[in-house]
Design an enzyme around this catalytic site. Sequence first.
Site, PDB file in Angstrom:
ATOM      1  N   HIS A  54     -10.642  -8.267   2.334  1.00  0.00           N
ATOM      2  CA  HIS A  54      -9.880  -8.555   1.489  1.00  0.00           C
ATOM      3  C   HIS A  54      -8.669  -8.452   2.722  1.00  0.00           C
ATOM      4  O   HIS A  54      -8.171  -7.654   3.730  1.00  0.00           O
ATOM      5  CB  HIS A  54      -9.230  -7.710   0.433  1.00  0.00           C
ATOM      6  CG  HIS A  54     -10.279  -7.471  -1.068  1.00  0.00           C
ATOM      7  ND1 HIS A  54     -11.552  -6.636  -0.474  1.00  0.00           N
ATOM      8  CD2 HIS A  54      -9.673  -7.384  -2.125  1.00  0.00           C
ATOM      9  CE1 HIS A  54     -11.897  -5.913  -1.716  1.00  0.00           C
ATOM     10  NE2 HIS A  54     -11.187  -6.725  -2.127  1.00  0.00           N
ATOM     11  N   ASN A  55      -8.198 -10.094   1.982  1.00  0.00           N
ATOM     12  CA  ASN A  55      -6.908 -10.709   2.921  1.00  0.00           C
ATOM     13  C   ASN A  55      -5.845 -11.437   2.555  1.00  0.00           C
ATOM     14  O   ASN A  55      -6.265 -12.747   1.862  1.00  0.00           O
ATOM     15  CB  ASN A  55      -7.348 -10.954   4.396  1.00  0.00           C
ATOM     16  CG  ASN A  55      -7.154 -11.620   5.591  1.00  0.00           C
ATOM     17  OD1 ASN A  55      -5.503 -11.049   5.587  1.00  0.00           O
ATOM     18  ND2 ASN A  55      -7.327 -12.596   6.458  1.00  0.00           N
TER      19      ASN A  55
END
Length: 332
Positions: A93-94
């Site tokens: 996740h970013n």
Amino acid sequence: MGNEFDKILKIIQQDLPLVSRPFLTLAESVGITESELLKTIEKLVDDGVVREIAPIYDSKMLGYDSALVAFKVPQDKLQMVADFVSSCPTVSHNYERTHPFNLWFTLAVPPDTLSLEDVVRLMAERTGTLDYLVLRAVRTFKIGVRLDYESAHEKESVGFTHKPYKPLKEHEKEVVRVVQGRMPLTERPFFEYAQMLGMKEEELLNLLKDLKERGVLRRISAVLYHRRAGFVANAMSVWNVSEDRVEDVGNFMAGFKGVSHCYERTTGESWRYNLFAMMHGRSEEELYNLAKHISQEKGLDDYALLFSTKEFKKRRIKYFSEDFKRWLKALT
């Protein structure tokens, strides 16, 4: 959307049963045929509501080290830094978030390689990031997104059981290596996996049941595109809670359906918040109201809501792959 559609969206976010024909079991629970359910799921994928139906593993139970990392990045360099961070195969996740620490990502590092801190340091050096945080989970109170509620204030019963770590055997790693990512939308998906592994379907199902019992496999379920499912607001709420109150407050937060993840995390010189609750709602106002309710009920004044403003990456990690080692070799 019709009532039948809502039921389908709800059941596929729950745990796919570990049986020979799992979609038949789910279809029968909502009074439709297996074929109708599979066609509906395919349409949800095509329409961009469902990302995929996939196994969700606990990275730590697989032997990986993991943490939430935050970088403080100048706005004019954010896209460049985010692209580099996203290039790491084990970043799942970013996001850009509304805070001076504006780039937040989850990183997992496989065993028998550099430490997680060393990997983060190399990433920071490569991008010219001077100020960053490595926030490790200390306690987990809740984990698992299920967007099947009308109000984020709705309550549910939650119990998180911590299982002891037991290293995987080589044949178990091979099963994880194959049974990950997007699941085939067929009548007998486990049979297809078993053929790839040279196993009998029943043998594979029993092994997956054992991994689930040990806490390695959390569940197999649908992952939604939140905004297209109607949940347009996403905030990471962070709270400064005294150590003697963390358990009580963490369990209280975890009881709201609008909270998908709740952790106690480490702190640092430039970060005082130790309790994290990920919130999802149909508007930012709904999440502000939920946070205010928690604040008033528990007498907590030191908190912040970090809304996600851009998603750079959201993808399951490909476990026991050589991709990370190749990426790290190119970096060093």
